[in-house]
Design a protein around this motif. Structure first.
Motif, PDB file in Angstrom:
ATOM      1  N   LYS A  80      26.271  18.841  -4.859  1.00  0.00           N
ATOM      2  CA  LYS A  80      26.474  20.278  -5.096  1.00  0.00           C
ATOM      3  C   LYS A  80      25.181  20.883  -5.624  1.00  0.00           C
ATOM      4  N   ASP A  83      22.894  25.173  -8.422  1.00  0.00           N
ATOM      5  CA  ASP A  83      24.143  24.534  -7.977  1.00  0.00           C
ATOM      6  C   ASP A  83      25.076  25.496  -7.254  1.00  0.00           C
ATOM      7  N   ASP A  86      26.220  26.230  -4.343  1.00  0.00           N
ATOM      8  CA  ASP A  86      26.208  25.606  -3.020  1.00  0.00           C
ATOM      9  C   ASP A  86      27.631  25.289  -2.573  1.00  0.00           C
ATOM     10  N   ALA A 106      28.571  21.446   0.013  1.00  0.00           N
ATOM     11  CA  ALA A 106      28.984  20.093  -0.363  1.00  0.00           C
ATOM     12  C   ALA A 106      30.495  19.954  -0.239  1.00  0.00           C
ATOM     13  N   THR A 107      31.215  20.974  -0.683  1.00  0.00           N
ATOM     14  CA  THR A 107      32.673  20.965  -0.560  1.00  0.00           C
ATOM     15  C   THR A 107      33.090  21.067   0.898  1.00  0.00           C
ATOM     16  N   LYS A 117      23.693  19.106   3.998  1.00  0.00           N
ATOM     17  CA  LYS A 117      25.001  18.506   3.776  1.00  0.00           C
ATOM     18  C   LYS A 117      25.666  18.020   5.071  1.00  0.00           C
TER      19      LYS A 117
END
Length: 232
Positions: free
Chosen positions: A163, A214, A216, A219-220, A145
């Motif tokens: 995500k 997912d 994860d 990503a955010t 990411k």
């Protein structure tokens, strides 16, 4: 009888944990779970491969002082059930990696009388090699990411899932940054053998495993969004 023949692809300035995390999962499978595995460390030549730059006539970096020994070259690698492709700084040099990209293409489709590999597995920016090799065309994938924009822009025919700790698309498994390779490999172990086997391996290495693909947060953290494939 060998249950799984594994190829580990090493190019100069690869990321050590991208390689070592999944390999340790397989080590435990072999040593403590009694699975019959065979490993081939594959590089351009049989010369040692370093995860750091080595400048002739100068003192190498800490990473450059580390040397990993190949067992096979790109030209004499055997048939593989699983090919592991790490990332790292060297993954961004497309021209230097051309022989490796050709090898990935060949392993994917089968060559020299070998059947296609059962599984392709990338860690971190190793997905960039798969994208450049055309393996991710029309597939869903994920990657590191912190380098999201660069990597996804180099795989315009791929649906990049932000995500995701790992993504499975057919026989291709892509994982997110560095440590995600451990979770992805445990998921692959669960798929090939059983969830109980994967749980035992995770417990042996005392790994706080992400069990959902997912699961994860990165990503955010990095503000990543899905990137859809370019059509037309």
């Amino acid at each position: 009888m060998t249950e799984l023949t594994v190829g580990l692809l090493l190019f100069p300035t690869f990321e050590v944990l991208d390689m070592a995390g999944p390999i340790e999962v397989l080590n435990v499978l072999s040593i403590y779970m009694g699975k019959s595995l065979q490993l081939h460390v594959i590089a351009a030549t049989l010369d040692p491969v370093s995860p750091g730059p080595i400048e002739p006539g100068t003192s190498s970096s800490f990473a450059g002082q580390q040397l990993y020994m190949p067992t096979n070259t790109l030209d004499n690698a055997p048939a593989l059930d699983l090919l592991i492709v790490p990332g790292g700084p060297g993954s961004g040099n497309k021209e230097a990696l051309r022989p490796f990209l050709d090898f990935i293409q060949n392993v994917c489709k089968g060559y020299k009388g070998h059947p296609p590999a059962g599984y392709l597995f990338s860690v971190c920016s190793g997905s960039l090699l798969l994208a450049w090799a055309g393996v991710l065309d029309g597939k869903r994938a994920t990657t590191n990411k912190s380098f999201w924009d660069f990597i996804t822009s180099n795989g315009p025919k791929t649906h990049w899932v932000a995500k995701a700790r790992w993504v499975t698309s057919g026989n291709v498994w892509t994982t997110s940054g560095v440590t995600a390779g451990i979770d992805g490999m445990l998921a692959l172990v669960s798929s090939i053998w059983s969830e109980d086997t994967a749980e035992k391996v995770g417990a042996t290495i005392e790994h706080n495993r992400a069990k959902a693909s997912d699961d994860d947060p990165w990503a955010t953290h990095y503000g990543c969004q899905d990137v859809l494939p370019v059509t037309g």
